[in-house]
Motif scaffolding. Structure first.
Motif, mmCIF file in Angstrom:
data_model
loop_
_atom_site.group_PDB
_atom_site.id
_atom_site.type_symbol
_atom_site.label_atom_id
_atom_site.label_comp_id
_atom_site.label_asym_id
_atom_site.label_seq_id
_atom_site.Cartn_x
_atom_site.Cartn_y
_atom_site.Cartn_z
ATOM 1 N N ALA A 162 18.246 40.548 29.342
ATOM 2 C CA ALA A 162 17.998 39.343 29.237
ATOM 3 C C ALA A 162 18.523 38.403 30.651
ATOM 4 O O ALA A 162 17.933 37.536 31.020
ATOM 5 C CB ALA A 162 18.759 38.738 28.111
ATOM 6 N N ASN A 163 19.403 39.210 31.466
ATOM 7 C CA ASN A 163 19.870 38.853 32.474
ATOM 8 C C ASN A 163 18.526 38.632 33.610
ATOM 9 O O ASN A 163 18.895 38.238 34.582
ATOM 10 C CB ASN A 163 21.040 39.374 33.085
ATOM 11 N N HIS A 164 17.773 39.840 33.457
ATOM 12 C CA HIS A 164 16.726 39.878 34.468
ATOM 13 C C HIS A 164 15.449 38.956 34.152
ATOM 14 O O HIS A 164 14.573 39.083 34.714
ATOM 15 C CB HIS A 164 16.438 41.323 34.572
ATOM 16 N N ILE A 165 15.618 37.843 33.111
ATOM 17 C CA ILE A 165 14.284 37.226 32.838
ATOM 18 C C ILE A 165 14.792 35.584 32.786
ATOM 19 O O ILE A 165 16.051 35.271 32.295
ATOM 20 C CB ILE A 165 14.191 37.422 31.268
ATOM 21 N N THR A 166 14.137 34.623 33.711
ATOM 22 C CA THR A 166 14.220 33.293 33.613
ATOM 23 C C THR A 166 13.068 32.531 33.028
ATOM 24 O O THR A 166 11.971 32.926 33.183
ATOM 25 C CB THR A 166 14.458 32.953 35.166
ATOM 26 N N VAL A 167 13.590 31.692 32.162
ATOM 27 C CA VAL A 167 12.539 30.977 31.384
ATOM 28 C C VAL A 167 12.268 29.682 32.265
ATOM 29 O O VAL A 167 12.688 29.149 32.706
ATOM 30 C CB VAL A 167 12.924 30.511 30.147
ATOM 31 N N ALA A 168 10.709 29.714 32.564
ATOM 32 C CA ALA A 168 10.198 28.372 33.428
ATOM 33 C C ALA A 168 8.979 27.943 32.607
ATOM 34 O O ALA A 168 7.999 28.415 32.434
ATOM 35 C CB ALA A 168 9.995 28.862 34.714
ATOM 36 N N TYR A 169 9.497 26.956 31.614
ATOM 37 C CA TYR A 169 8.288 26.361 30.825
ATOM 38 C C TYR A 169 7.266 25.792 31.633
ATOM 39 O O TYR A 169 7.478 25.269 32.894
ATOM 40 C CB TYR A 169 8.904 25.212 30.089
ATOM 41 N N PRO A 170 6.124 25.950 31.411
ATOM 42 C CA PRO A 170 4.911 25.114 31.842
ATOM 43 C C PRO A 170 4.983 23.625 32.019
ATOM 44 O O PRO A 170 5.826 23.219 31.027
ATOM 45 C CB PRO A 170 3.604 25.782 31.152
ATOM 46 N N GLY A 171 4.491 23.120 32.769
ATOM 47 C CA GLY A 171 4.409 21.407 32.721
ATOM 48 C C GLY A 171 3.163 20.850 32.306
ATOM 49 O O GLY A 171 2.182 21.610 31.619
ATOM 50 N N VAL A 172 3.266 19.569 32.379
ATOM 51 C CA VAL A 172 2.207 18.927 31.912
ATOM 52 C C VAL A 172 2.117 17.501 32.881
ATOM 53 O O VAL A 172 3.005 17.185 33.179
ATOM 54 C CB VAL A 172 1.925 18.364 30.562
ATOM 55 N N GLU A 173 0.731 17.180 33.162
ATOM 56 C CA GLU A 173 0.679 16.162 33.989
ATOM 57 C C GLU A 173 -0.051 14.928 33.315
ATOM 58 O O GLU A 173 -0.972 15.063 32.702
ATOM 59 C CB GLU A 173 -0.167 16.373 35.185
ATOM 60 N N GLU A 174 0.323 13.840 33.491
ATOM 61 C CA GLU A 174 -0.393 12.721 32.830
ATOM 62 C C GLU A 174 -1.470 12.207 33.542
ATOM 63 O O GLU A 174 -1.518 11.893 34.866
ATOM 64 C CB GLU A 174 0.732 11.632 32.717
ATOM 65 N N HIS A 175 -2.668 12.267 33.180
ATOM 66 C CA HIS A 175 -4.066 11.787 33.676
ATOM 67 C C HIS A 175 -4.346 10.460 33.226
ATOM 68 O O HIS A 175 -4.151 9.980 32.011
ATOM 69 C CB HIS A 175 -5.132 12.735 33.637
ATOM 70 N N GLN A 176 -5.122 9.662 33.895
ATOM 71 C CA GLN A 176 -5.624 8.331 33.755
ATOM 72 C C GLN A 176 -7.138 8.309 33.560
ATOM 73 O O GLN A 176 -7.806 9.119 34.357
ATOM 74 C CB GLN A 176 -5.027 7.248 34.710
ATOM 75 N N LEU A 177 -7.796 7.861 32.550
ATOM 76 C CA LEU A 177 -8.996 7.616 32.353
ATOM 77 C C LEU A 177 -9.680 6.620 33.583
ATOM 78 O O LEU A 177 -9.183 5.675 33.878
ATOM 79 C CB LEU A 177 -9.475 7.227 31.150
#
Length: 380
Positions: A162-177
Motif C-alpha cells: 500500500a505504501n507504493h500506491i498513491t490515490v489521485a482522484y480524477p477531477g471535474v470541470e464546470e462548463h458553461q452553456l
C-alpha cells in the motif's frame, strides 16, 4: 529534475475515460513542472489542444504506433540511456509502462475490471491487460490509483504494498452553456422527463439490467412520459446490450444518441431527472461527478468506487438487482421540490472536492519524490 512522460493515452480525439484522465493530468502538470526538464513521448504529432512546446517541455514523436510500448518506446529510452541522457523518473499516463524502462517508473492504474470481470472483455484484450499490467506493476517504483477501491484491488490481487500506491482522484470541470439548452435538447430530439446514462455502451456498464429496471418503472401509468436517454459510443462486446435495448418492451422510450459534445452532455445533465451509472465495476466514475456539478441527482451502484465518488448524496442501488435499480429510479422521481433542491446542493458540495489541479498536484509530488530518490542514489 529530468522527467519523461508517456502521453500516448492523452493524444487522441473524442477522449473518454482513461484518455480524459491522461489529458487533464498532462495539461495541469505542464503548469506545475515549470522548474523541471520534461520530455513527452508520443507515437504521433501532438494534437492542437495538447500543451504547447516550450523550454523545459518538449515532445519526442516516435512512430509507428503499433506495439509502441512493447518495442518502439523502450528502444528510444534505451538509446537515451546509452548516450548518457537519463531521466530521474519516467511517468506513464496509463497501465502500461515501457516493456523495458531503464529509469524509475511511475504508472497510472484506472481499474482492474479485467481481473474481476474477464467475461466482459475480449479474450485477447484480457491476456494483454493481465500480462502487460502485471509486468508494469512489478517494475514500477510507484503507482497512481484513481480511487481507494483501485488501490485495494492492487494490494489484494497483485500483492502491491500500500505504501507504493498513491490515490489521485480524477477531477471535474464546470462548463458553461454557450447556446440555448432548450434548442440543444430539441436538436437531440429529447423530451423531458428523462433519466440519462452517459458513457460507453459495453457489458460491464450493466445497461441491459438498467433497461430491465426501466421497463419495471414504466409499468406504472404515472411514469408514462418518462424516457431513458443513453449518450455514448458503442464499445466492445456490445451486441447483447444492443439486443436488449432493441427488443425491450419499452424500446420506443429508450433513445440512443451516440457520442455527444460537451455542450450536449451538459444540457442532458441539467434537464435530467437523474444521471444513472449502475455499472458492475468502476475504477472511479466521472459521469456522477459531472452530473452533480451540473445540478443533477446521481443514481449509482453501491459497489466498487462509486460510493467514494458520490459520498452521502444521491441514490445507491444494488447493480445486480433490477428491482432495486427500479426502486432507486422511482425514489428520485418521487422527490419533492425541497428534497431535490437539497440533494442538488449536497451534490455540488461533494463535486467541488474533486479538481484536476489536486489530481496533478498529487502526481507531481510522487514524481518529485521518486526522482529525488534516484538523484540521491546517484550521489550516495
Amino acid at each position: 529534475m529530468r522527467i519523461g512522460i508517456n502521453a500516448y493515452e492523452a493524444n487522441v480525439a473524442n477522449r473518454v475515460g482513461s484518455n480524459e484522465f491522461a489529458y487533464q493530468v498532462l495539461i495541469h502538470l505542464e503548469k506545475l513542472l515549470r522548474d523541471d526538464d520534461v520530455i513527452i513521448y508520443l507515437p504521433s504529432p501532438p494534437l492542437q489542444d495538447m500543451p504547447k512546446s516550450r523550454k523545459g517541455w518538449m515532445y519526442a514523436v516516435i512512430p509507428p504506433a503499433g506495439l509502441w510500448s512493447v518495442w518502439r518506446l523502450p528502444l528510444a529510452l534505451l538509446r537515451k540511456k546509452l548516450f548518457g541522457k537519463s531521466f530521474d523518473v519516467f511517468f506513464s499516463l496509463g497501465h502500461y509502462a515501457p516493456l523495458i524502462c531503464p529509469f524509475p517508473s511511475v504508472i497510472s492504474i484506472m481499474d482492474l475490471a479485467y481481473e474481476k470481470f474477464p467475461q466482459f472483455f475480449k479474450k485477447s484484450d484480457v491476456m494483454k491487460l493481465k500480462v502487460f499490467t502485471r509486468a508494469s506493476v512489478k517494475k514500477a517504483a510507484h503507482m497512481i490509483a484513481i480511487s481507494q477501491h483501485t488501490k485495494q484491488d492492487l494490494v489484494k490481487l497483485y500483492g502491491v504494498s500500500a505504501n507504493h500506491i498513491t490515490v489521485a482522484y480524477p477531477g471535474v470541470e464546470e462548463h458553461q452553456l454557450v447556446g440555448s439548452s432548450v434548442r440543444i435538447l430539441q436538436g437531440l430530439k429529447v423530451r423531458e422527463p428523462y433519466i440519462v446514462y452517459v458513457g460507453t455502451i459495453q457489458p460491464r456498464k450493466n445497461i441491459a439490467r438498467l433497461v430491465k429496471a426501466f421497463e419495471k418503472v414504466k409499468q406504472k401509468k404515472k411514469y408514462a412520459d418518462l424516457s431513458l436517454v443513453i449518450a455514448g459510443k458503442v464499445g466492445w462486446m456490445a451486441d447483447d446490450v444492443m439486443h436488449a435495448i432493441q427488443h425491450s418492451l419499452v424500446k420506443h422510450h429508450v433513445k440512443l444518441l451516440g457520442f455527444v459534445t460537451e455542450e450536449q452532455k451538459l444540457t442532458l445533465y441539467k434537464h435530467a431527472v437523474a444521471a444513472v451509472l449502475v455499472g458492475l465495476y468502476e475504477g472511479f466514475g466521472i459521469p456522477p461527478l459531472e452530473a452533480m456539478l451540473a445540478g443533477t441527482v446521481p443514481l449509482v451502484s453501491n459497489t466498487a468506487s462509486l460510493p467514494e465518488v458520490v459520498g452521502g448524496t444521491g441514490v445507491q442501488v444494488d447493480p445486480l438487482n433490477s428491482d432495486d435499480i427500479a426502486r432507486g429510479i422511482e425514489e428520485v422521481l418521487e422527490y419533492t421540490t425541497r428534497q431535490r433542491q437539497e440533494m442538488i446542493a449536497q451534490g455540488k458540495v461533494q463535486a467541488s472536492q474533486f479538481s484536476w489541479e489536486n489530481t496533478a498536484l498529487r502526481v507531481a509530488r510522487v514524481l518529485h519524490e521518486v526522482g529525488a530518490r534516484q538523484i540521491g542514489g546517484k550521489t550516495a
